[in-house]
Design an enzyme around this catalytic site. Sequence first.
Site, short mmCIF file in Angstrom:
data_model
loop_
_atom_site.label_atom_id
_atom_site.label_comp_id
_atom_site.label_asym_id
_atom_site.label_seq_id
_atom_site.Cartn_x
_atom_site.Cartn_y
_atom_site.Cartn_z
N HIS A 163 0.85 -1.20 0.00
CA HIS A 163 0.00 0.00 0.00
C HIS A 163 0.88 1.25 0.00
O HIS A 163 2.04 1.19 0.41
CB HIS A 163 -0.86 0.05 1.27
N CYS A 248 -2.03 0.53 10.01
CA CYS A 248 -3.17 -0.28 9.54
C CYS A 248 -3.97 -0.93 10.66
O CYS A 248 -5.04 -1.48 10.41
CB CYS A 248 -2.78 -1.32 8.51
#
Length: 258
Positions: A163, A248
């Site tokens: 990501h 996250c």
Amino acid sequence: MPSKKALVRRPSPRLGEGLVTHIEREKVDADLAVEQWEAYVEALRTHGWETIEVDSADDCPDSVFVEDTVVMYKNVALIARPGAESRRDETAGIEEAVAGLGCSVNWIWEPGTLEGGDVLKIGDTVYVGRGGRTNAAGVQQLRAAFEPLGARVVAVPVSKVLHLKSAVTALPDGTVIGHIPKMDTPSLFARFLPVPEEAGSHVVLLGGAKLLMAASAPKTAELFADLGYEPVVVDISEFEKLEGCVTCLSVRLRDLYA
């Protein structure tokens, strides 16, 4: 007055089956992961964050990585549509949680895919990583949702990591930090500080000068301390085995209307 609420989600007993894309699979110690998660949540609480536990999703191995399921901008929650099909059931519990907090809820629709780990907000600039889990249609839909609210959306290519936020995050003054070998285009960021360790690229802004970061980046912690920041260090080794990082494991809600 900014809000300090954070959504978190207990690790699934199937955590060890989580996806790995850019690294070799290692065995995950599920009990240690739960201890590390509890210490992470405690670190948020200790620094003034109210944590809200989203209903656990035991059948979804990656569900602890709650950030991927939603993107917040002001009072709007954009429910993601994960690029990994195995993660799509994770969004239902999140939708319920943000709706319960009074957020206005929008969705990414097919054919768009978008994961929250690909979105880095710095003030009103919203960087979105276009990579393995977020596609062009997802980027377009994010623009359509947030630009009318005053966001400037900047798309960034991501190919070396899972990501965008696996490669870069930002310090409280807006300086982007990242580990150059994992970045596609460092030149996209006007103020950029390279860090010596990959795990040093990830910080959660706890408020003031405090930065929540991983124990696996001691040299970067020293660099930040030398710049006048206060690193708050947590061990997240079991989540790092699944390409997870400090960002996250929570969704920070900073702009909820009172």
